[in-house]
Design a protein around this motif. Structure first.
Motif, PDB file in Angstrom:
ATOM      1  N   GLY A 125       0.543  -1.113   0.238  1.00 60.02           N
ATOM      2  CA  GLY A 125      -0.180   0.339   0.274  1.00 60.02           C
ATOM      3  C   GLY A 125       0.664   1.039  -0.594  1.00 60.02           C
ATOM      4  O   GLY A 125       0.513   2.002  -0.514  1.00 60.02           O
ATOM      5  N   ALA A 126       1.726   1.613   1.158  1.00 59.62           N
ATOM      6  CA  ALA A 126       2.614   2.327   0.479  1.00 59.62           C
ATOM      7  C   ALA A 126       3.342   2.421  -0.622  1.00 59.62           C
ATOM      8  O   ALA A 126       3.351   3.789  -1.056  1.00 59.62           O
ATOM      9  CB  ALA A 126       3.947   2.332   1.706  1.00 59.62           C
ATOM     10  N   ILE A 127       3.484   1.901  -0.910  1.00 60.11           N
ATOM     11  CA  ILE A 127       4.803   1.803  -2.295  1.00 60.11           C
ATOM     12  C   ILE A 127       3.705   2.796  -2.872  1.00 60.11           C
ATOM     13  O   ILE A 127       3.288   2.822  -4.717  1.00 60.11           O
ATOM     14  CB  ILE A 127       5.419  -0.020  -3.318  1.00 60.11           C
ATOM     15  N   GLU A 128       1.988   1.162  -3.563  1.00 60.58           N
ATOM     16  CA  GLU A 128       0.756   1.766  -4.265  1.00 60.58           C
ATOM     17  C   GLU A 128       0.747   3.383  -4.493  1.00 60.58           C
ATOM     18  O   GLU A 128       0.986   4.578  -4.723  1.00 60.58           O
ATOM     19  CB  GLU A 128      -0.065   1.075  -4.333  1.00 60.58           C
ATOM     20  N   SER A 129       0.752   4.428  -2.806  1.00 59.35           N
ATOM     21  CA  SER A 129       0.753   5.271  -2.966  1.00 59.35           C
ATOM     22  C   SER A 129       1.731   6.508  -3.288  1.00 59.35           C
ATOM     23  O   SER A 129       1.367   7.165  -3.836  1.00 59.35           O
ATOM     24  CB  SER A 129       0.689   5.327  -0.860  1.00 59.35           C
ATOM     25  N   ALA A 130       3.462   5.617  -2.820  1.00 56.65           N
ATOM     26  CA  ALA A 130       4.030   6.909  -3.486  1.00 56.65           C
ATOM     27  C   ALA A 130       4.035   6.687  -4.920  1.00 56.65           C
ATOM     28  O   ALA A 130       4.408   7.976  -5.800  1.00 56.65           O
ATOM     29  CB  ALA A 130       5.698   5.891  -2.805  1.00 56.65           C
ATOM     30  N   HIS A 131       3.653   6.263  -5.733  1.00 59.70           N
ATOM     31  CA  HIS A 131       3.686   5.416  -7.188  1.00 59.70           C
ATOM     32  C   HIS A 131       2.794   6.659  -7.610  1.00 59.70           C
ATOM     33  O   HIS A 131       2.749   7.339  -8.278  1.00 59.70           O
ATOM     34  CB  HIS A 131       3.868   4.211  -7.784  1.00 59.70           C
ATOM     35  N   ASP A 132       1.668   6.651  -7.416  1.00 64.08           N
ATOM     36  CA  ASP A 132       0.599   7.264  -6.874  1.00 64.08           C
ATOM     37  C   ASP A 132       0.687   8.923  -6.984  1.00 64.08           C
ATOM     38  O   ASP A 132       0.491   9.568  -8.050  1.00 64.08           O
ATOM     39  CB  ASP A 132      -0.817   7.330  -6.415  1.00 64.08           C
ATOM     40  N   ARG A 133       1.969   8.919  -5.751  1.00 65.45           N
ATOM     41  CA  ARG A 133       1.681  11.192  -5.647  1.00 65.45           C
ATOM     42  C   ARG A 133       2.969  11.398  -6.592  1.00 65.45           C
ATOM     43  O   ARG A 133       2.998  11.834  -7.111  1.00 65.45           O
ATOM     44  CB  ARG A 133       2.661  11.227  -4.104  1.00 65.45           C
ATOM     45  N   GLU A 134       3.814   9.990  -7.064  1.00 69.40           N
ATOM     46  CA  GLU A 134       4.557  10.225  -8.405  1.00 69.40           C
ATOM     47  C   GLU A 134       3.842  10.996  -9.579  1.00 69.40           C
ATOM     48  O   GLU A 134       4.772  11.944 -10.676  1.00 69.40           O
ATOM     49  CB  GLU A 134       6.457   9.512  -8.104  1.00 69.40           C
ATOM     50  N   SER A 135       3.115  10.451 -10.250  1.00 72.42           N
ATOM     51  CA  SER A 135       2.717   9.914 -11.297  1.00 72.42           C
ATOM     52  C   SER A 135       1.210  11.360 -11.508  1.00 72.42           C
ATOM     53  O   SER A 135       0.370  11.679 -12.492  1.00 72.42           O
ATOM     54  CB  SER A 135       1.917   8.938 -11.774  1.00 72.42           C
ATOM     55  N   GLY A 136       1.420  11.944 -10.000  1.00 76.07           N
ATOM     56  CA  GLY A 136      -0.013  12.652 -10.007  1.00 76.07           C
ATOM     57  C   GLY A 136      -1.414  12.263 -10.000  1.00 76.07           C
ATOM     58  O   GLY A 136      -1.976  13.207 -10.001  1.00 76.07           O
ATOM     59  N   HIS A 137      -1.928  11.042  -9.423  1.00 74.72           N
ATOM     60  CA  HIS A 137      -3.080  10.566  -9.025  1.00 74.72           C
ATOM     61  C   HIS A 137      -3.229  10.722  -7.481  1.00 74.72           C
ATOM     62  O   HIS A 137      -2.330  11.173  -7.014  1.00 74.72           O
ATOM     63  CB  HIS A 137      -3.317   9.417  -9.440  1.00 74.72           C
TER      64      HIS A 137
END
Length: 137
Positions: A125-137
């Protein structure tokens, strides 16, 4: 002999027939602290400790052993400050954990396998949240 010309405010210096020009400046000299006003300490070091002090001074990286020792003291100060910040972060984390326990925001597990599975879920979940922040979601 000093001469100040009116049109370009330059000084003319005559030295044994040679004339040099210098810009006229009214800049105060920097104030330097008298080294004799600084506190001094006599420190006893072992042969092993002498090398890390002597080597940088001899290499020219520092002017003398005193500069090397002062740099070491600054390093100790930084480590102390960082250590204090780490301890403060651990205290904050412990308080947050205790608040979660009191508010019953906890999950019970019955085995080490369940605990590892829970950690895996939290990490994903933490990794997914970090990817979402990086991609602007």
């Amino acid at each position: 002999m000093l001469l100040k010309t009116e049109q370009d405010e330059k000084l003319v210096f005559s030295d044994l027939g040679r004339t040099c020009f210098a810009e006229w400046h009214n800049v105060p000299a920097p104030v330097q602290k008298d080294p004799l006003d600084m506190p001094t300490r006599n420190v006893v070091v072992t042969d092993h400790e002498d090398s890390p002090v002597d080597r940088p001074a001899k290499s020219g990286r520092y002017q003398n052993a005193g500069e090397v020792v002062r740099e070491g003291l600054r390093s100790v100060e930084r480590e102390d400050a960082e250590g204090g910040a780490r301890i403060e972060a651990l205290r904050d984390a412990a308080q947050a954990g205790m608040a979660d326990v009191k508010a019953r925001r906890i999950q019970s597990v019955d085995s080490a396998e369940e605990l590892y599975q829970h950690f895996g879920t939290v990490a994903a979940g933490a990794i997914e949240s970090a990817h979402d922040r990086e991609s602007g979601h």
